[in-house]
Design a protein around this motif. Structure first.
Motif, PDB file in Angstrom:
ATOM      1  N   MET A  20      80.567  35.587  55.043  1.00 20.25           N
ATOM      2  CA  MET A  20      79.672  36.405  54.220  1.00 20.25           C
ATOM      3  C   MET A  20      78.456  36.872  55.008  1.00 20.25           C
ATOM      4  O   MET A  20      78.036  38.020  54.914  1.00 20.25           O
ATOM      5  N   TRP A  21      77.866  35.941  55.792  1.00 24.45           N
ATOM      6  CA  TRP A  21      76.694  36.311  56.572  1.00 24.45           C
ATOM      7  C   TRP A  21      77.045  37.350  57.637  1.00 24.45           C
ATOM      8  O   TRP A  21      76.240  38.237  57.929  1.00 24.45           O
ATOM      9  N   GLU A  22      78.253  37.231  58.215  1.00 27.85           N
ATOM     10  CA  GLU A  22      78.686  38.214  59.199  1.00 27.85           C
ATOM     11  C   GLU A  22      78.834  39.593  58.572  1.00 27.85           C
ATOM     12  O   GLU A  22      78.545  40.606  59.210  1.00 27.85           O
ATOM     13  N   LEU A  23      79.279  39.612  57.326  1.00 23.99           N
ATOM     14  CA  LEU A  23      79.398  40.887  56.610  1.00 23.99           C
ATOM     15  C   LEU A  23      78.023  41.501  56.403  1.00 23.99           C
ATOM     16  O   LEU A  23      77.833  42.711  56.523  1.00 23.99           O
ATOM     17  N   PHE A  24      77.046  40.663  56.103  1.00 28.00           N
ATOM     18  CA  PHE A  24      75.691  41.136  55.838  1.00 28.00           C
ATOM     19  C   PHE A  24      75.011  41.654  57.106  1.00 28.00           C
ATOM     20  O   PHE A  24      74.230  42.606  57.060  1.00 28.00           O
ATOM     21  N   THR A  25      75.290  41.022  58.235  1.00 25.65           N
ATOM     22  CA  THR A  25      74.602  41.374  59.480  1.00 25.65           C
ATOM     23  C   THR A  25      75.388  42.327  60.372  1.00 25.65           C
ATOM     24  O   THR A  25      74.893  42.730  61.422  1.00 25.65           O
ATOM     25  N   HIS A  26      76.599  42.689  59.959  1.00 28.95           N
ATOM     26  CA  HIS A  26      77.407  43.591  60.784  1.00 28.95           C
ATOM     27  C   HIS A  26      76.714  44.956  60.906  1.00 28.95           C
ATOM     28  O   HIS A  26      76.170  45.479  59.935  1.00 28.95           O
ATOM     29  N   PRO A  27      76.704  45.547  62.114  1.00 26.81           N
ATOM     30  CA  PRO A  27      76.033  46.850  62.321  1.00 26.81           C
ATOM     31  C   PRO A  27      76.520  47.945  61.370  1.00 26.81           C
ATOM     32  O   PRO A  27      75.741  48.826  60.990  1.00 26.81           O
ATOM     33  N   SER A  28      77.793  47.905  60.962  1.00 23.12           N
ATOM     34  CA  SER A  28      78.323  48.931  60.066  1.00 23.12           C
ATOM     35  C   SER A  28      77.740  48.821  58.659  1.00 23.12           C
ATOM     36  O   SER A  28      77.835  49.769  57.886  1.00 23.12           O
ATOM     37  N   ASN A  29      77.148  47.659  58.357  1.00 21.93           N
ATOM     38  CA  ASN A  29      76.625  47.433  57.014  1.00 21.93           C
ATOM     39  C   ASN A  29      75.107  47.385  56.973  1.00 21.93           C
ATOM     40  O   ASN A  29      74.525  46.945  55.976  1.00 21.93           O
ATOM     41  N   ILE A  30      74.461  47.820  58.033  1.00 21.08           N
ATOM     42  CA  ILE A  30      73.011  47.710  58.113  1.00 21.08           C
ATOM     43  C   ILE A  30      72.315  48.468  56.982  1.00 21.08           C
ATOM     44  O   ILE A  30      71.301  48.017  56.441  1.00 21.08           O
ATOM     45  N   VAL A  31      72.879  49.620  56.614  1.00 22.03           N
ATOM     46  CA  VAL A  31      72.277  50.412  55.532  1.00 22.03           C
ATOM     47  C   VAL A  31      72.340  49.653  54.209  1.00 22.03           C
ATOM     48  O   VAL A  31      71.371  49.631  53.445  1.00 22.03           O
ATOM     49  N   PHE A  32      73.462  48.993  53.949  1.00 13.68           N
ATOM     50  CA  PHE A  32      73.608  48.236  52.709  1.00 13.68           C
ATOM     51  C   PHE A  32      72.727  46.990  52.713  1.00 13.68           C
ATOM     52  O   PHE A  32      72.189  46.596  51.676  1.00 13.68           O
ATOM     53  N   SER A  33      72.558  46.381  53.882  1.00 20.87           N
ATOM     54  CA  SER A  33      71.687  45.215  53.987  1.00 20.87           C
ATOM     55  C   SER A  33      70.237  45.594  53.692  1.00 20.87           C
ATOM     56  O   SER A  33      69.527  44.891  52.973  1.00 20.87           O
ATOM     57  N   ALA A  35      84.290  44.752  52.757  1.00 20.05           N
ATOM     58  CA  ALA A  35      84.972  43.455  52.728  1.00 20.05           C
ATOM     59  C   ALA A  35      86.470  43.633  52.528  1.00 20.05           C
ATOM     60  O   ALA A  35      87.283  42.953  53.171  1.00 20.05           O
ATOM     61  N   VAL A  36      86.848  44.551  51.626  1.00 22.25           N
ATOM     62  CA  VAL A  36      88.268  44.800  51.367  1.00 22.25           C
ATOM     63  C   VAL A  36      88.937  45.397  52.599  1.00 22.25           C
ATOM     64  O   VAL A  36      90.038  44.978  52.996  1.00 22.25           O
ATOM     65  N   VAL A  37      88.279  46.386  53.213  1.00 24.39           N
ATOM     66  CA  VAL A  37      88.840  47.020  54.414  1.00 24.39           C
ATOM     67  C   VAL A  37      88.962  46.011  55.548  1.00 24.39           C
ATOM     68  O   VAL A  37      89.968  45.974  56.272  1.00 24.39           O
ATOM     69  N   ASN A  38      87.949  45.175  55.708  1.00 26.18           N
ATOM     70  CA  ASN A  38      87.979  44.162  56.767  1.00 26.18           C
ATOM     71  C   ASN A  38      89.086  43.138  56.524  1.00 26.18           C
ATOM     72  O   ASN A  38      89.738  42.671  57.459  1.00 26.18           O
ATOM     73  N   GLN A  39      89.316  42.795  55.254  1.00 28.68           N
ATOM     74  CA  GLN A  39      90.362  41.838  54.908  1.00 28.68           C
ATOM     75  C   GLN A  39      91.752  42.411  55.211  1.00 28.68           C
ATOM     76  O   GLN A  39      92.655  41.678  55.635  1.00 28.68           O
ATOM     77  N   MET A  40      91.900  43.711  55.028  1.00 30.98           N
ATOM     78  CA  MET A  40      93.207  44.346  55.200  1.00 30.98           C
ATOM     79  C   MET A  40      93.474  44.772  56.640  1.00 30.98           C
ATOM     80  O   MET A  40      94.631  44.760  57.092  1.00 30.98           O
ATOM     81  N   THR A  41      92.446  45.193  57.353  1.00 36.25           N
ATOM     82  CA  THR A  41      92.653  45.763  58.684  1.00 36.25           C
ATOM     83  C   THR A  41      91.892  45.049  59.800  1.00 36.25           C
ATOM     84  O   THR A  41      92.039  45.409  60.966  1.00 36.25           O
ATOM     85  N   SER A  42      91.048  44.073  59.437  1.00 39.91           N
ATOM     86  CA  SER A  42      90.193  43.380  60.414  1.00 39.91           C
ATOM     87  C   SER A  42      89.221  44.338  61.087  1.00 39.91           C
ATOM     88  O   SER A  42      88.722  44.075  62.194  1.00 39.91           O
ATOM     89  N   MET A  43      88.965  45.450  60.429  1.00 37.42           N
ATOM     90  CA  MET A  43      87.991  46.427  60.914  1.00 37.42           C
ATOM     91  C   MET A  43      87.112  46.861  59.751  1.00 37.42           C
ATOM     92  O   MET A  43      87.355  46.484  58.599  1.00 37.42           O
ATOM     93  N   MET A  44      86.078  47.651  60.058  1.00 38.47           N
ATOM     94  CA  MET A  44      85.202  48.177  59.023  1.00 38.47           C
ATOM     95  C   MET A  44      84.947  49.650  59.283  1.00 38.47           C
ATOM     96  O   MET A  44      85.020  50.111  60.422  1.00 38.47           O
ATOM     97  N   PHE A  45      84.625  50.376  58.202  1.00 41.98           N
ATOM     98  CA  PHE A  45      84.255  51.776  58.359  1.00 41.98           C
ATOM     99  C   PHE A  45      82.952  51.884  59.147  1.00 41.98           C
ATOM    100  O   PHE A  45      82.078  51.019  59.052  1.00 41.98           O
ATOM    101  N   SER A  46      82.837  52.952  59.882  1.00 39.77           N
ATOM    102  CA  SER A  46      81.583  53.227  60.579  1.00 39.77           C
ATOM    103  C   SER A  46      80.476  53.474  59.560  1.00 39.77           C
ATOM    104  O   SER A  46      80.702  54.036  58.486  1.00 39.77           O
ATOM    105  N   ALA A  47      79.278  53.049  59.899  1.00 47.58           N
ATOM    106  CA  ALA A  47      78.138  53.258  59.003  1.00 47.58           C
ATOM    107  C   ALA A  47      77.907  54.739  58.731  1.00 47.58           C
ATOM    108  O   ALA A  47      77.446  55.113  57.647  1.00 47.58           O
ATOM    109  N   TRP A  48      78.250  55.595  59.704  1.00 45.04           N
ATOM    110  CA  TRP A  48      78.058  57.037  59.529  1.00 45.04           C
ATOM    111  C   TRP A  48      79.015  57.607  58.489  1.00 45.04           C
ATOM    112  O   TRP A  48      78.770  58.685  57.944  1.00 45.04           O
TER     113      TRP A  48
END
Length: 212
Positions: A1-14, A98-111
């Motif tokens: 969970m903390w990794e999801l919060f601090t991931h660069p792709s999620n900085i805007v949401f954090s 979180a759903v995308v990371n669970q399915m593909t082990s990747m995340m959408f770009s913040a852009w």
């Protein structure tokens, strides 16, 4: 969970989530001190936003005003609406990532995900603001939206109503107030003066109706 919060792709949401907590805390402090944010930011809204219902059933609003009104801007304090937006925006962004990371082990770009969530979250923001608007104390009003007259019984009071040729009618709303409107038949028929009809849908000039 903390990794999801601090991931660069999620900085805007954090940042949005942190701002939501800060604004919420600020609102609580103001409330304890006997104030509140009511009217603090609302001066930046167009004057007619949130007051369309007070203009009566024949009110005509621009597209921007309609969009802002659909989002319930002006019906609750803007500061409260902003807290709702930040909360829904950030939580939706984290959920998608979180759903995308669970399915593909990747995340959408913040852009990509940051601007996309602005549009995706709006229906949820509207629904949340609508619920808050029902909880917060409101000034009592007998004004209504014209759509609220659909399904009510109107009486033709002037002339005969034909398709594409409406006649004047009167109808009472849920507050017992009388409104004068234009009515035309929904089917190929004629409504005579004094006849009672049921309003079925709005038109550009008034309403369509069927026989009672």
């Amino acid at each position: 969970m903390w990794e999801l919060f601090t991931h660069p792709s999620n900085i805007v949401f954090s940042i949005s989530l942190c701002l939501m907590f800060l604004f919420g805390l600020f609102e609580i402090v103001l409330t304890i001190l006997g104030g509140g944010s009511q009217g603090f930011l609302d001066q930046f809204l167009p004057e007619d936003v949130g007051h369309n219902a007070e203009l009566g059933v024949d009110a005509d609003a621009g597209i921007v005003t309609r969009v802002l009104d659909w989002l319930y801007l002006g019906r609750i304090p803007l500061f409260v609406w902003l807290i709702i937006f930040l909360c829904v925006y950030s939580l939706l962004g984290f959920a998608i990532q979180a759903v995308v990371n669970q399915m593909t082990s990747m995340m959408f770009s913040a852009w990509i995900i940051a601007p996309a969530c602005i549009f995706l979250c709006m229906p949820f923001v509207r629904f949340s603001a609508m619920l808050i608007a029902r909880i917060l104390p409101q000034d009592e009003t007998t004004a209504i939206y014209s759509d609220e007259l659909i399904g009510r019984t109107a009486t033709i009071i002037l002339g005969d109503a034909r398709p594409q040729s409406p006649a004047q009618a009167k109808v009472k709303d849920q507050h017992g107030l009388t409104h004068y409107i234009l009515v035309e038949p929904e089917q190929d028929e004629i409504f005579s003066q004094g006849q009672s009809v049921v309003l079925t849908q709005k038109t550009n000039v008034g309403f369509q109706a069927t026989m009672l």
